[in-house]
Enzyme design. Structure first.
Site, PDB file in Angstrom:
ATOM      1  N   GLY A   1       5.258  -7.704   4.238  1.00  0.00           N
ATOM      2  CA  GLY A   1       5.097  -8.553   3.055  1.00  0.00           C
ATOM      3  C   GLY A   1       6.204  -8.294   2.045  1.00  0.00           C
ATOM      4  O   GLY A   1       6.784  -9.218   1.464  1.00  0.00           O
ATOM      5  N   THR A   2       6.522  -7.018   1.853  1.00  0.00           N
ATOM      6  CA  THR A   2       7.571  -6.648   0.898  1.00  0.00           C
ATOM      7  C   THR A   2       8.920  -7.194   1.356  1.00  0.00           C
ATOM      8  O   THR A   2       9.712  -7.704   0.550  1.00  0.00           O
ATOM      9  CB  THR A   2       7.633  -5.108   0.766  1.00  0.00           C
ATOM     10  OG1 THR A   2       6.351  -4.654   0.339  1.00  0.00           O
ATOM     11  CG2 THR A   2       8.694  -4.665  -0.220  1.00  0.00           C
TER      12      THR A   2
ATOM     13  N   GLY B   1       0.829  -1.213   0.000  1.00  0.00           N
ATOM     14  CA  GLY B   1       0.000   0.000   0.000  1.00  0.00           C
ATOM     15  C   GLY B   1       0.861   1.261   0.000  1.00  0.00           C
ATOM     16  O   GLY B   1       1.939   1.269   0.580  1.00  0.00           O
TER      17      GLY B   1
ATOM     18  N   GLY C   1       6.273  -2.843   3.555  1.00  0.00           N
ATOM     19  CA  GLY C   1       6.012  -3.398   4.881  1.00  0.00           C
ATOM     20  C   GLY C   1       6.541  -4.818   5.022  1.00  0.00           C
ATOM     21  O   GLY C   1       7.440  -5.237   4.277  1.00  0.00           O
TER      22      GLY C   1
ATOM     23  N   HIS D   1      -4.539  -3.026   9.655  1.00  0.00           N
ATOM     24  CA  HIS D   1      -4.471  -4.440   9.333  1.00  0.00           C
ATOM     25  C   HIS D   1      -4.676  -5.256  10.604  1.00  0.00           C
ATOM     26  O   HIS D   1      -5.659  -5.028  11.292  1.00  0.00           O
ATOM     27  CB  HIS D   1      -3.143  -4.770   8.626  1.00  0.00           C
ATOM     28  CG  HIS D   1      -3.213  -6.031   7.828  1.00  0.00           C
ATOM     29  ND1 HIS D   1      -2.186  -6.939   7.782  1.00  0.00           N
ATOM     30  CD2 HIS D   1      -4.196  -6.540   7.069  1.00  0.00           C
ATOM     31  CE1 HIS D   1      -2.543  -7.964   7.008  1.00  0.00           C
ATOM     32  NE2 HIS D   1      -3.755  -7.725   6.559  1.00  0.00           N
TER      33      HIS D   1
ATOM     34  N   MET E   1      -7.536   2.134  10.170  1.00  0.00           N
ATOM     35  CA  MET E   1      -6.827   1.010   9.546  1.00  0.00           C
ATOM     36  C   MET E   1      -5.819   0.400  10.520  1.00  0.00           C
ATOM     37  O   MET E   1      -5.845   0.691  11.717  1.00  0.00           O
ATOM     38  CB  MET E   1      -6.140   1.483   8.275  1.00  0.00           C
ATOM     39  CG  MET E   1      -7.068   1.584   7.094  1.00  0.00           C
ATOM     40  SD  MET E   1      -6.128   1.987   5.605  1.00  0.00           S
ATOM     41  CE  MET E   1      -7.327   1.579   4.340  1.00  0.00           C
TER      42      MET E   1
ATOM     43  N   ARG F   1       0.847  -4.808  -5.154  1.00  0.00           N
ATOM     44  CA  ARG F   1       1.047  -5.842  -4.132  1.00  0.00           C
ATOM     45  C   ARG F   1       1.580  -7.134  -4.749  1.00  0.00           C
ATOM     46  O   ARG F   1       1.512  -8.201  -4.163  1.00  0.00           O
ATOM     47  CB  ARG F   1      -0.266  -6.105  -3.393  1.00  0.00           C
ATOM     48  CG  ARG F   1      -0.738  -4.921  -2.541  1.00  0.00           C
ATOM     49  CD  ARG F   1      -1.833  -5.344  -1.583  1.00  0.00           C
ATOM     50  NE  ARG F   1      -2.399  -4.227  -0.840  1.00  0.00           N
ATOM     51  CZ  ARG F   1      -1.907  -3.738   0.285  1.00  0.00           C
ATOM     52  NH1 ARG F   1      -0.808  -4.259   0.792  1.00  0.00           N
ATOM     53  NH2 ARG F   1      -2.491  -2.728   0.902  1.00  0.00           N
TER      54      ARG F   1
ATOM     55  N   ILE G   1       1.653   2.406   7.423  1.00  0.00           N
ATOM     56  CA  ILE G   1       0.863   3.162   8.405  1.00  0.00           C
ATOM     57  C   ILE G   1       0.461   2.258   9.571  1.00  0.00           C
ATOM     58  O   ILE G   1       0.008   2.725  10.596  1.00  0.00           O
ATOM     59  CB  ILE G   1      -0.399   3.797   7.774  1.00  0.00           C
ATOM     60  CG1 ILE G   1      -1.373   2.716   7.288  1.00  0.00           C
ATOM     61  CG2 ILE G   1      -0.041   4.748   6.664  1.00  0.00           C
ATOM     62  CD1 ILE G   1      -2.787   3.246   7.056  1.00  0.00           C
ATOM     63  N   ASP G   2       0.618   0.929   9.395  1.00  0.00           N
ATOM     64  CA  ASP G   2       0.208  -0.016  10.449  1.00  0.00           C
ATOM     65  C   ASP G   2       1.242  -0.104  11.575  1.00  0.00           C
ATOM     66  O   ASP G   2       0.923  -0.576  12.665  1.00  0.00           O
ATOM     67  CB  ASP G   2       0.008  -1.423   9.871  1.00  0.00           C
ATOM     68  CG  ASP G   2      -0.944  -1.439   8.691  1.00  0.00           C
ATOM     69  OD1 ASP G   2      -1.751  -0.495   8.588  1.00  0.00           O
ATOM     70  OD2 ASP G   2      -0.872  -2.370   7.874  1.00  0.00           O
TER      71      ASP G   2
END
Ligand code: F6P
Length: 415
Positions: free
Chosen positions: A116-117, A16, A114, A184, A182, A78, A139-140
């Site tokens: 995942g990346t 994101g 983040g 996640h 948000m 993504r 942002i999480d």
């Protein structure tokens, strides 16, 4: 010009979008080029741009004026190199990604993203030997191994301002207002914005809530003359029942995965064709698991074989508001902040953090360092080996000092 062990780097932004991405791209480019004479390439739309060879040269002119710009000038996606929707099928595109990196003589792929990346970058390095470096963006604020990720501070400010504004209507109309933020599966954003905005109830994924308790707390406030309440709820928050059901489902999934692994070794399940991730093999089970863990919570994917489309779902805050209105008899309203939290200009803190992280990345590259994440710890940027952070998520501990502090000022967590 100072000497540098890295001659060319490629930058991509994945996952994101987040405030501060452009500030990092600017900082790496300026330091890597200006101080060390490195060639800097920008890869469009995350790992997909690398696979599709959409790569451009970055220089002073390209990164001029982007410090304050939200989003990412490089574009993002993504997509994962090892499991990418290509023409209606999920394909392992690692070879194409690496070929293109080599073609452009990229010594190190710098990935801004983040958890995942970081996992995808790590996997790429492990599979191909292509050097990578990651910088924590989200942002999480759930990236493991760093005190904070860039983008978080901006999102906290936006959510806090929203909660401030919601107080106006809540007090005037004597209403309950449920504000969904948000984050996640992590509650950092709700916790910080909830405290800063003075929310009366804060609901986090890490602390399952009890609806009756929240209702009782809200009614008690009314009995004390407070006729309005603000409930800040993280999009991943779960009731106790939901949390138990989720834990049971996870345990079931784990059992099934083990079973699949066993079948794979004993019966040697169909091998995939070269470059294709098979629909039912253990390798895809792993991919689907990782994908599930990364799935945004306000959407679910269609069972399309490319897994490329989303079905938009109702914000969970609506359900909560309905229940609370029924249980308390107080009129309730819902605001779901959604992508507003990721938009617009980064805060001063995020601009500073992004600039520091980008400069540190360029310095590390000049020393020939790679396969690390640039973390922010105790006010400084430091390299952390990727294997120490990949696959882990930083969640809010139940005993975190901010949770304690919020309880001290009378905030309920509904638990
Ligand atoms: O990871 C950042 C984040 O904004 C999460 O807080 C949220 O769950 C998700 O991304 C939303 O994703 P998308 O932009 O794909 O809807």
């Amino acid at each position: 010009m100072k000497s540098s062990k890295t001659r060319c780097l490629g930058i991509l932004t994945a996952g994101g979008d987040s405030p501060g991405l452009n500030a990092v791209v600017r900082s790496i480019t300026k330091v890597a080029m200006g101080e060390y004479g490195m060639r800097v390439l920008g890869i469009q739309d995350g790992f997909r741009g690398l696979v599709e060879n959409r790569i451009l040269t970055l220089d002073d002119a390209t990164v001029s004026g982007v410090l304050t710009r939200g989003g990412t000038i490089l574009g993002t996606s993504r997509d994962k190199p090892h499991s990418m929707p290509m023409g209606g099928r999920l394909m392992d595109m690692t070879d194409a990604a690496v070929d293109n990196a080599r073609k452009h003589q990229i010594d190190c792929l710098v990935c801004l993203g983040g958890g995942g990346t970081a996992k995808n970058a790590y996997r790429l390095w492990q599979k191909s030997g292509l050097n990578v470096m990651t910088l924590p963006k989200t942002i999480d604020n759930d990236v493991f191994g760093t005190d904070v990720s860039f983008g978080f501070d901006t999102a906290v400010s936006i959510a806090t301002e929203a909660i401030d504004r919601l107080h106006t209507t809540a007090t005037s109309h004597h209403r309950l207002i449920v504000c969904e933020v948000m984050g996640h599966r992590a509650g950092w954003l709700a916790l910080h914005a909830g405290i800063a905005g003075g929310a009366d109830v804060i609901l986090l994924p890490e602390l399952p809530y009890d609806l009756e308790r929240i209702a009782e707390f809200l009614l008690e406030r009314r009995r004390h003359g407070k006729r309005f309440s603000i409930i800040a709820v993280a999009e991943g928050a779960l009731s106790r029942r939901e949390a138990e059901a989720a834990a049971a489902a996870k345990a079931r999934d784990k059992g099934q995965d083990k079973d699949k692994e066993r079948r794979k070794t004993t019966r040697d399940l169909d091998r995939p064709e070269k470059g294709e991730v098979p629909p039912d093999a253990a390798t895809e089970g792993e991919a689907v698991d990782a994908y599930r863990a990364d799935l945004p919570l306000n959407v679910s994917r269609l069972h399309d074989e490319t897994m490329a489309y989303h079905v938009v779902q109702e914000p969970m805050a609506s359900r909560l508001a309905r229940h609370l209105q029924a249980l308390t008899g107080v009129e309730a309203r819902v605001t779901s902040l959604g992508h507003v939290q990721r938009g617009g200009v980064p805060t001063a803190f995020d601009r500073t953090l992004s600039t520091m992280m980008g400069a540190m990345a360029a310095e590390l590259l000049s020393e020939g360092r790679a396969n690390v994440m640039v973390a922010y710890r105790n006010g400084l940027c430091v390299p952390v080996p990727l294997e120490e952070v990949v696959g882990k998520r930083k969640l809010v501990p139940a005993e975190h000092h901010l949770v304690h502090c919020a309880r001290q000022v009378g905030t309920s967590f509904g638990d």
